[in-house]
Design a protein around this motif. Sequence first.
Motif, mmCIF file in Angstrom:
data_model
loop_
_atom_site.group_PDB
_atom_site.id
_atom_site.type_symbol
_atom_site.label_atom_id
_atom_site.label_comp_id
_atom_site.label_asym_id
_atom_site.label_seq_id
_atom_site.Cartn_x
_atom_site.Cartn_y
_atom_site.Cartn_z
ATOM 1 N N GLU A 28 0.811 -1.222 0.000
ATOM 2 C CA GLU A 28 0.000 0.000 0.000
ATOM 3 C C GLU A 28 0.844 1.272 0.000
ATOM 4 O OE1 GLU A 28 -3.422 1.929 -0.565
ATOM 5 O OE2 GLU A 28 -3.270 -0.247 -0.430
ATOM 6 N N GLU A 29 1.960 1.267 0.701
ATOM 7 C CA GLU A 29 2.772 2.486 0.794
ATOM 8 C C GLU A 29 3.419 2.872 -0.541
ATOM 9 O OE1 GLU A 29 5.499 -0.827 2.471
ATOM 10 O OE2 GLU A 29 3.391 -0.295 2.638
ATOM 11 N N TYR A 30 3.462 1.933 -1.516
ATOM 12 C CA TYR A 30 4.063 2.227 -2.822
ATOM 13 C C TYR A 30 3.030 2.545 -3.904
ATOM 14 C CZ TYR A 30 8.128 0.227 -0.557
ATOM 15 O OH TYR A 30 9.144 -0.027 0.316
ATOM 16 N N VAL A 31 1.772 2.474 -3.571
ATOM 17 C CA VAL A 31 0.710 2.713 -4.556
ATOM 18 C C VAL A 31 0.754 4.138 -5.123
ATOM 19 C CG1 VAL A 31 -1.809 2.832 -4.883
ATOM 20 C CG2 VAL A 31 -0.769 0.863 -3.726
ATOM 21 N N PRO A 32 0.982 5.189 -4.325
ATOM 22 C CA PRO A 32 1.045 6.530 -4.934
ATOM 23 C C PRO A 32 2.146 6.657 -5.996
ATOM 24 C CG PRO A 32 0.764 6.724 -2.565
ATOM 25 C CD PRO A 32 1.033 5.273 -2.862
ATOM 26 N N GLU A 33 3.314 6.058 -5.740
ATOM 27 C CA GLU A 33 4.395 6.109 -6.724
ATOM 28 C C GLU A 33 4.039 5.294 -7.966
ATOM 29 O OE1 GLU A 33 4.888 5.534 -3.472
ATOM 30 O OE2 GLU A 33 6.317 7.035 -2.810
ATOM 31 N N LEU A 34 3.414 4.160 -7.763
ATOM 32 C CA LEU A 34 2.992 3.335 -8.887
ATOM 33 C C LEU A 34 1.965 4.066 -9.742
ATOM 34 C CD1 LEU A 34 3.094 0.667 -10.395
ATOM 35 C CD2 LEU A 34 1.352 -0.203 -8.819
ATOM 36 N N LEU A 35 1.045 4.725 -9.085
ATOM 37 C CA LEU A 35 0.044 5.510 -9.802
ATOM 38 C C LEU A 35 0.710 6.595 -10.658
ATOM 39 C CD1 LEU A 35 -2.876 6.292 -10.426
ATOM 40 C CD2 LEU A 35 -2.868 7.641 -8.304
ATOM 41 N N GLN A 36 1.694 7.255 -10.093
ATOM 42 C CA GLN A 36 2.413 8.291 -10.834
ATOM 43 C C GLN A 36 3.130 7.686 -12.052
ATOM 44 O OE1 GLN A 36 5.281 10.440 -8.520
ATOM 45 N NE2 GLN A 36 5.556 12.008 -10.075
ATOM 46 N N ILE A 37 3.748 6.533 -11.875
ATOM 47 C CA ILE A 37 4.436 5.867 -12.983
ATOM 48 C C ILE A 37 3.453 5.518 -14.094
ATOM 49 C CG2 ILE A 37 5.609 3.721 -13.647
ATOM 50 C CD1 ILE A 37 6.965 3.829 -10.845
ATOM 51 N N VAL A 38 2.318 4.968 -13.730
ATOM 52 C CA VAL A 38 1.318 4.576 -14.728
ATOM 53 C C VAL A 38 0.805 5.804 -15.473
ATOM 54 C CG1 VAL A 38 -0.984 3.574 -15.037
ATOM 55 C CG2 VAL A 38 0.673 2.464 -13.526
ATOM 56 N N ARG A 39 0.542 6.882 -14.753
ATOM 57 C CA ARG A 39 0.065 8.113 -15.405
ATOM 58 C C ARG A 39 1.115 8.680 -16.366
ATOM 59 N NH1 ARG A 39 -2.847 10.850 -10.156
ATOM 60 N NH2 ARG A 39 -4.857 9.844 -10.467
ATOM 61 N N LEU A 40 2.371 8.722 -15.934
ATOM 62 C CA LEU A 40 3.435 9.230 -16.799
ATOM 63 C C LEU A 40 3.594 8.358 -18.039
ATOM 64 C CD1 LEU A 40 6.124 10.293 -14.174
ATOM 65 C CD2 LEU A 40 4.755 11.801 -15.631
ATOM 66 N N PHE A 41 3.499 7.055 -17.859
ATOM 67 C CA PHE A 41 3.583 6.147 -19.000
ATOM 68 C C PHE A 41 2.457 6.414 -19.989
ATOM 69 C CE2 PHE A 41 2.266 2.243 -21.100
ATOM 70 C CZ PHE A 41 3.415 1.942 -21.807
ATOM 71 N N ARG A 42 1.236 6.518 -19.493
ATOM 72 C CA ARG A 42 0.084 6.764 -20.362
ATOM 73 C C ARG A 42 0.230 8.091 -21.100
ATOM 74 N NH1 ARG A 42 -3.843 9.923 -19.527
ATOM 75 N NH2 ARG A 42 -3.616 9.934 -17.279
ATOM 76 N N GLN A 43 0.653 9.127 -20.389
ATOM 77 C CA GLN A 43 0.842 10.428 -21.022
ATOM 78 C C GLN A 43 1.929 10.371 -22.083
ATOM 79 O OE1 GLN A 43 1.576 12.956 -17.662
ATOM 80 N NE2 GLN A 43 -0.567 13.039 -17.057
ATOM 81 N N SER A 44 2.994 9.651 -21.810
ATOM 82 C CA SER A 44 4.091 9.520 -22.761
ATOM 83 C C SER A 44 3.628 8.824 -24.034
ATOM 84 C CB SER A 44 5.244 8.742 -22.123
ATOM 85 O OG SER A 44 6.233 8.449 -23.073
ATOM 86 N N VAL A 45 2.911 7.739 -23.888
ATOM 87 C CA VAL A 45 2.414 6.995 -25.040
ATOM 88 C C VAL A 45 1.432 7.849 -25.833
ATOM 89 C CG1 VAL A 45 1.043 4.983 -25.723
ATOM 90 C CG2 VAL A 45 2.800 4.753 -23.980
ATOM 91 N N THR A 46 0.556 8.533 -25.144
ATOM 92 C CA THR A 46 -0.424 9.390 -25.805
ATOM 93 C C THR A 46 0.274 10.527 -26.541
ATOM 94 O OG1 THR A 46 -2.035 8.873 -24.088
ATOM 95 C CG2 THR A 46 -2.480 10.803 -25.433
ATOM 96 N N MET A 47 1.284 11.125 -25.910
ATOM 97 C CA MET A 47 2.014 12.237 -26.531
ATOM 98 C C MET A 47 2.740 11.770 -27.777
ATOM 99 S SD MET A 47 2.856 15.407 -26.579
ATOM 100 C CE MET A 47 2.448 16.046 -24.982
ATOM 101 N N LYS A 48 3.375 10.600 -27.718
ATOM 102 C CA LYS A 48 4.082 10.075 -28.896
ATOM 103 C C LYS A 48 3.124 9.895 -30.059
ATOM 104 C CE LYS A 48 7.751 7.656 -26.440
ATOM 105 N NZ LYS A 48 8.298 6.352 -26.056
#
Length: 108
Positions: A28-48
Motif C-alpha cells: 500500500e505504501e508504494y501505490v502513490p508512486e505506482l500511480l504516478q508511474i502509470v500516469r506518466l507512461f500513459r501520457q508519454s504513449v499518448t504524446m508520442k
Amino acid sequence: MSNNQPITAQSSTTPRAELLLEIQQTPEEYVPELLQIVRLFRQSVTMKQTLLNNWEDAIHEINQSDAVKQQERKTNIKKIFESWNELDEQEEQQQILEIIESMKGISI
C-alpha cells in the motif's frame, strides 16, 4: 492475498488482468508512486501518438497542397532567413534560432 505470492496461470489471463494483479500485490505504501508511474507512461504513449499524427498530417498537407500554397511557404521561409541574416548581432541570430527550433515541427 500475500504480497509475496507468485502469479499463477498467467497464460490464461489478459495483460490487463496481470497488471491489476501486480497492483493488488503492491504494498500500500508504494501505490502513490505506482500511480504516478502509470500516469506518466500513459501520457508519454499518448504524446508520442499525437506527435506522430501531427507529423503525418503536416507531411500530408505539404504533399497535397497546391502549387500556390507551396510557393507561399517557400517565399515565407526565404523571408524569415533573409531577415535573420540581416541581423547585426550574432546573439540576436542565436536567440531567433532557438525560438525557431522550439517551435513544434520545425527543425534546422
